[in-house]
Design a protein around this motif. Structure first.
Motif, mmCIF file in Angstrom:
data_model
loop_
_atom_site.group_PDB
_atom_site.id
_atom_site.type_symbol
_atom_site.label_atom_id
_atom_site.label_comp_id
_atom_site.label_asym_id
_atom_site.label_seq_id
_atom_site.Cartn_x
_atom_site.Cartn_y
_atom_site.Cartn_z
ATOM 1 N N ARG B 87 0.747 -1.392 0.056
ATOM 2 C CA ARG B 87 0.002 0.051 0.063
ATOM 3 C C ARG B 87 0.859 0.996 0.051
ATOM 4 O O ARG B 87 0.657 2.189 -0.686
ATOM 5 C CB ARG B 87 -0.870 0.100 1.132
ATOM 6 C CG ARG B 87 -2.144 -0.692 1.233
ATOM 7 C CD ARG B 87 -2.787 -1.349 2.390
ATOM 8 N NE ARG B 87 -2.606 -0.460 3.458
ATOM 9 C CZ ARG B 87 -3.712 0.616 3.710
ATOM 10 N NH1 ARG B 87 -4.847 0.506 2.841
ATOM 11 N NH2 ARG B 87 -4.089 1.198 4.474
ATOM 12 N N PHE B 90 2.203 2.721 -3.370
ATOM 13 C CA PHE B 90 1.172 3.266 -4.294
ATOM 14 C C PHE B 90 0.936 4.694 -3.682
ATOM 15 O O PHE B 90 0.923 5.626 -4.521
ATOM 16 C CB PHE B 90 0.003 2.583 -4.327
ATOM 17 C CG PHE B 90 -0.308 1.452 -5.214
ATOM 18 C CD1 PHE B 90 0.112 1.469 -6.457
ATOM 19 C CD2 PHE B 90 -0.275 0.178 -4.174
ATOM 20 C CE1 PHE B 90 -0.003 0.267 -7.273
ATOM 21 C CE2 PHE B 90 -0.440 -0.873 -5.198
ATOM 22 C CZ PHE B 90 -0.160 -0.865 -6.502
ATOM 23 N N LEU B 145 -6.791 10.115 -12.811
ATOM 24 C CA LEU B 145 -7.286 8.899 -12.730
ATOM 25 C C LEU B 145 -7.107 8.643 -11.241
ATOM 26 O O LEU B 145 -8.211 8.051 -10.711
ATOM 27 C CB LEU B 145 -6.468 7.963 -13.391
ATOM 28 C CG LEU B 145 -6.945 6.445 -13.466
ATOM 29 C CD1 LEU B 145 -8.020 6.315 -14.091
ATOM 30 C CD2 LEU B 145 -5.922 5.594 -14.012
ATOM 31 N N ALA B 148 -10.165 10.449 -9.713
ATOM 32 C CA ALA B 148 -11.542 10.075 -10.056
ATOM 33 C C ALA B 148 -12.218 8.874 -9.267
ATOM 34 O O ALA B 148 -13.441 8.476 -8.905
ATOM 35 C CB ALA B 148 -11.443 9.647 -11.484
ATOM 36 N N PHE B 149 -11.298 7.909 -8.719
ATOM 37 C CA PHE B 149 -11.630 6.818 -7.805
ATOM 38 C C PHE B 149 -12.232 7.348 -6.519
ATOM 39 O O PHE B 149 -11.504 8.245 -5.894
ATOM 40 C CB PHE B 149 -10.851 5.838 -7.657
ATOM 41 C CG PHE B 149 -10.585 5.065 -9.045
ATOM 42 C CD1 PHE B 149 -11.397 3.634 -8.906
ATOM 43 C CD2 PHE B 149 -9.788 5.362 -9.935
ATOM 44 C CE1 PHE B 149 -11.207 2.873 -10.082
ATOM 45 C CE2 PHE B 149 -9.298 4.414 -11.112
ATOM 46 C CZ PHE B 149 -10.406 3.393 -11.172
ATOM 47 N N ASP B 150 -13.161 6.924 -5.823
ATOM 48 C CA ASP B 150 -13.680 6.987 -4.276
ATOM 49 C C ASP B 150 -12.482 6.242 -3.342
ATOM 50 O O ASP B 150 -12.065 6.536 -2.633
ATOM 51 C CB ASP B 150 -14.851 6.726 -4.004
ATOM 52 C CG ASP B 150 -15.884 7.735 -4.858
ATOM 53 O OD1 ASP B 150 -15.423 9.139 -4.846
ATOM 54 O OD2 ASP B 150 -16.970 7.422 -5.229
ATOM 55 N N ASP B 151 -12.549 4.892 -3.816
ATOM 56 C CA ASP B 151 -11.849 3.934 -3.032
ATOM 57 C C ASP B 151 -10.302 4.142 -3.653
ATOM 58 O O ASP B 151 -9.725 3.970 -4.696
ATOM 59 C CB ASP B 151 -12.134 2.588 -3.660
ATOM 60 C CG ASP B 151 -11.513 1.452 -2.710
ATOM 61 O OD1 ASP B 151 -10.398 1.803 -2.143
ATOM 62 O OD2 ASP B 151 -11.938 0.283 -2.565
ATOM 63 N N LYS B 152 -9.602 4.613 -2.700
ATOM 64 C CA LYS B 152 -8.325 5.418 -2.710
ATOM 65 C C LYS B 152 -7.127 4.177 -2.976
ATOM 66 O O LYS B 152 -6.154 4.214 -3.671
ATOM 67 C CB LYS B 152 -7.682 6.225 -1.766
ATOM 68 C CG LYS B 152 -8.368 7.511 -1.616
ATOM 69 C CD LYS B 152 -8.228 8.205 -3.088
ATOM 70 C CE LYS B 152 -8.895 9.562 -3.043
ATOM 71 N NZ LYS B 152 -9.296 9.762 -4.594
ATOM 72 N N GLN B 153 -7.468 3.035 -2.589
ATOM 73 C CA GLN B 153 -6.694 1.849 -2.666
ATOM 74 C C GLN B 153 -6.770 1.431 -4.386
ATOM 75 O O GLN B 153 -5.538 1.182 -4.790
ATOM 76 C CB GLN B 153 -7.105 0.692 -1.667
ATOM 77 C CG GLN B 153 -5.856 -0.326 -1.731
ATOM 78 C CD GLN B 153 -6.356 -1.210 -0.404
ATOM 79 O OE1 GLN B 153 -6.933 -0.977 0.327
ATOM 80 N NE2 GLN B 153 -5.575 -2.265 -0.428
ATOM 81 N N GLN B 154 -8.021 1.173 -4.721
ATOM 82 C CA GLN B 154 -8.345 1.088 -6.054
ATOM 83 C C GLN B 154 -7.544 2.140 -7.008
ATOM 84 O O GLN B 154 -6.826 1.812 -7.995
ATOM 85 C CB GLN B 154 -9.653 0.884 -6.124
ATOM 86 C CG GLN B 154 -10.035 0.030 -7.277
ATOM 87 C CD GLN B 154 -11.704 0.029 -7.459
ATOM 88 O OE1 GLN B 154 -12.174 0.826 -6.702
ATOM 89 N NE2 GLN B 154 -12.254 -0.521 -8.429
ATOM 90 N N LYS B 157 -3.842 1.828 -7.201
ATOM 91 C CA LYS B 157 -3.539 0.690 -8.399
ATOM 92 C C LYS B 157 -3.605 1.115 -9.697
ATOM 93 O O LYS B 157 -2.909 0.882 -10.648
ATOM 94 C CB LYS B 157 -4.211 -0.796 -8.101
ATOM 95 C CG LYS B 157 -3.704 -1.474 -6.853
ATOM 96 C CD LYS B 157 -4.473 -2.507 -6.458
ATOM 97 C CE LYS B 157 -4.290 -3.371 -5.268
ATOM 98 N NZ LYS B 157 -5.100 -4.329 -5.015
ATOM 99 N N ALA B 158 -4.976 1.775 -9.959
ATOM 100 C CA ALA B 158 -5.261 2.210 -11.519
ATOM 101 C C ALA B 158 -4.325 3.211 -11.765
ATOM 102 O O ALA B 158 -3.606 3.126 -12.902
ATOM 103 C CB ALA B 158 -6.469 2.788 -11.581
ATOM 104 N N ARG B 231 -5.658 8.541 5.064
ATOM 105 C CA ARG B 231 -6.056 7.390 4.794
ATOM 106 C C ARG B 231 -6.302 6.210 5.983
ATOM 107 O O ARG B 231 -7.079 5.310 5.985
ATOM 108 C CB ARG B 231 -5.078 6.487 3.798
ATOM 109 C CG ARG B 231 -5.068 7.125 2.433
ATOM 110 C CD ARG B 231 -5.789 6.688 1.476
ATOM 111 N NE ARG B 231 -5.652 5.227 1.315
ATOM 112 C CZ ARG B 231 -4.747 4.650 0.424
ATOM 113 N NH1 ARG B 231 -4.461 5.521 -0.577
ATOM 114 N NH2 ARG B 231 -4.829 3.306 0.106
#
Lengths: 223, 257, 222
Positions: B87, B90, B145, B148-154, B157-158, B231
């Motif tokens: 984690r 990232f 990018l 844009a995600f709410d889930d910061k872990q996802q 990775k993206a 986080r």
């Protein structure tokens, strides 16, 4: 002080044991701990009803157990093999919240393509028979988007008849089914369990005695 | 060989590492930036062709080099994160992104400011300036990018995948733009072609390069700490940390009185 | 192989032909954009010939971005994608099959439309041949790299603008080499090197992209 605590311990599963085993699973969603060091065991010949309030992580646990999501920590093994092994997919059916049906294709086409992906040899008459037993006669050729929600759910559940698999993992299979449909599914569950199948399902309503003996696992909501 | 790094996959120990590195990085950055900049701007000899306006290289060149360097560092962090599922890797990647974008912007800005006296235009589609501009777009892509995600872990990775795709592309972009440039403008004399640079000009440049690198590292470390705290705000160790800080603050005024 | 062909490729082709309008819209867009240039810049045949290859390529990249989301969006939204992931077929093979069908469905019509575009922009025959080769080798790169970004953004509700922001900078080398090949053809110069580079980019993308897409899809499923 908020601490993530283990929620429930089925007996600690050993490697190589038969059945579907989740070991020490930890899952975070949006940096919130859903569950930590969770152990779960599903053996053939049993029906497990996974319960818990909204947001407790039932769906996340389900998706981890079928291998769609990887857990933060821990692992899932099925009959001694890691869940990522392709051979396991042949012995498992997962039906999630999303029906997995394309609205433009008819029920029959959806199931045909699905069977092709899962490498099951199914004739279109067999699909017709299954749809008939699900009281979807005459609906085979209609694009799925024109079916009602309950009918769509029935088409999604038809997979259980098409694929000869031991493990059924069903996330809210009863949503939008009528009482008659629920009763039918419960008898099907009982029959599958009696034939050494294994079912893990979530549902907000309790199962009736029609479903046969079952075990309840409770998942608590944590902050 | 990499065993000593392993504990820092945990956010708490990464936070501690950042805390202990921070003063050194800031001190080193300020010292070398001060020395390099004063030496370069005031004491280094003027260029025989460009006069004093060449002195902008003491800002332009380090920022240009490190804008690329930071992107590569981001890609390395992303690779580490993807391969070993860290984690913190990232998190540090995303901590670097805005700093790298800032470096790219400084390189572009100083390049344009330099272009005005040299070429008589604020913007010329010079090969290196163009690749810097595209690099800025790549930074924007990674950051957009992530946001844009709410889930910061996802999200991490993206953004990591995108950083890796970008880093494969950076050399291709660099050479393609260079080729495009020679094709369209004939052989322009690149202002950066200084085959031999006098040592008294080079030393301040190198010191400033070091200073910029330390500065980037320092800002990254601070941003990484913030990211970790944001986080993990619900984790016990963060709350203990906050509680102990609060304690210190309460104690201090009492002593003063 | 059979499962991939019958379950993925045939299904995607079938679905594409059921929504022909979605298939045609990017093409219409391409045509309209190309029409804008003579109107905006002036119809001088020499000018058009000079900007032609660039215009066609820019328009092709932009129009391809419009339909790109289709690659995984619907399958992700209705859950078909997770059923495919659980089928036991390797995800990278599924991804590759979907990319191939996407290319077939969105770029073969473009190739068929290309003579018309060449006429509009006054390209000579040798320029058109070069353009056709670059399109043949270059458009698979758009599908392959685009699929990575689509895979990453497919879980987001409003991904299409973000997709353009992510992808356009990545396609710049492709644009440069492709237009330069056509320009070389216009000047009767050999354009083998440019074609070779585009082919190399395509092969590298072909080798790496399916794995990146499968990772991206797994991230999206989290």
């Amino acid at each position: 002080m908020i601490e993530c605590l283990p929620i429930f311990y089925s007996q600690r599963a050993e490697q190589g044991l038969s059945g579907l085993i989740g070991n020490n699973l930890t899952c975070y969603k949006q940096d919130r701990c859903l569950f930590q060091n969770l152990n779960i065991h599903l053996q053939s010949g049993e029906l497990v009803h996974l319960r818990g309030p909204n947001g407790a992580g039932k769906t996340s646990l389900m998706r981890i157990l079928v291998g769609l999501t990887s857990p933060e920590k821990g692992g899932v093994r099925c009959n001694g093999l890691d869940i990522s092994t392709p051979a396991i997919a042949k012995d498992m059916v997962f039906i999630g919240h999303k029906p997995g049906l394309n609205g433009l294709l008819s029920a029959e086409e959806n199931l045909m393509y699905w069977s092709a992906q899962h490498e099951i040899a199914v004739s279109s008459t067999a699909i017709h028979e299954v749809l008939e037993s699900l009281s979807l006669v005459g609906m085979e050729e209609i694009p799925v988007k024109n079916l009602s929600a309950g009918q769509q759910r029935r088409v999604a559940l038809a997979r259980l008849w098409l694929k000869p698999a031991t493990f059924w993992l069903l996330d809210e299979p009863f949503t939008s089914l009528d009482t008659e449909g629920i009763a039918m599914m419960e008898t099907v569950f009982a029959r599958h369990v009696s034939r050494h199948g294994a079912i893990l399902m979530t549902s907000h309503q309790s199962l009736s005695e029609r479903a046969g003996p079952f075990r309840i696992e409770q998942l608590e909501y944590q902050l | 060989m990499w065993k000593w790094l392993h504990p820092y996959a945990k956010t708490e120990s990464a936070y501690q590492l950042c805390s202990s590195l921070k003063p050194w990085l800031w001190g080193g950055a300020l010292l070398s930036l001060a020395v390099g900049t004063v030496w370069g701007l005031a004491f280094a000899p003027a260029d025989y062709q460009q006069g004093d306006s060449f002195r902008i290289i003491y800002i332009h060149v380090p920022s240009a080099i490190l804008s690329m360097g930071t992107y590569v560092a981001m890609a390395v962090a992303a690779l580490v994160g993807i391969v070993w599922q860290w984690r913190t890797a990232f998190m540090s990647m995303i901590a670097m992104a805005p700093v790298g974008a800032l470096m790219t912007f400084i390189a572009l800005f100083t390049g344009a400011a330099w272009g005005k006296p040299m070429w008589g235009a604020w913007w010329v589609w010079d090969a290196r300036l163009t690749s810097e501009l595209i690099l800025l777009f790549l930074y924007f892509g990674v950051m957009a990018l992530y946001v844009a995600f709410d889930d910061k872990q996802q999200a991490g990775k993206a953004a990591g995948v995108m950083a890796l795709v970008g880093v494969v592309n950076v050399p291709i972009i660099h050479y393609s733009v260079e080729w495009w440039n020679t094709l369209h403008q004939g052989a322009t004399i690149s202002k950066f072609d200084t085959p031999s640079i006098a040592p008294e000009m080079l030393w301040p440049l190198l010191i400033n390069l070091l200073g910029f690198a330390l500065f980037i590292a320092a800002v990254t470390v601070v941003r990484l700490q913030n990211e970790i705290l944001r986080r993990e705000i619900h984790r016990p160790w963060v709350q203990q940390l906050a509680a102990s800080r609060l304690e210190q603050k309460k104690v201090e005024p009492r002593h003063a009185v | 192989m059979r499962a991939l062909y019958k379950g993925i490729i045939k299904r995607d082709l079938e679905l594409a032909f059921r929504q022909k309008s979605e298939l045609m819209q990017p093409l219409m867009f391409l045509l309209v954009v190309v029409t804008l240039f003579p109107l905006g810049i002036g119809p001088g045949p020499d000018t058009l010939q000079r900007i032609g290859p660039g215009v066609i390529w820019v328009a092709a990249i932009l129009s391809s971005l419009l339909g790109m989301e289709r690659l995984f969006r619907d399958d992700f939204a209705d859950g078909s994608l997770e059923q495919m992931q659980l089928s036991g077929l390797p995800l990278y093979q599924i991804a590759l099959c979907k990319i191939i069908t996407h290319w077939l469905v969105s770029f073969t019509p473009l190739l068929m439309l290309s003579p018309l575009l060449a006429l509009f922009l006054n390209l000579t025959l040798s320029m058109y041949v070069a353009l056709l080769i670059t399109l043949l080798l270059g458009t698979p790169v758009i599908s392959l790299i685009g699929a990575i970004a689509v895979g990453l953004t497919t879980g987001l509700q409003r991904g299409s603008l973000l997709l353009a922001l992510l992808l356009i900078p990545i396609f710049i080398p492709l644009l440069i080499f492709a237009t330069s090949a056509v320009e070389s053809a216009a000047m009767q110069l050999p354009y083998g090197p440019q074609i070779a580079i585009i082919a190399a980019i395509m092969l590298v993308a072909l080798a790496l992209s399916p794995f990146a897409v499968s990772y991206a899809l797994k991230v999206s499923q989290n």
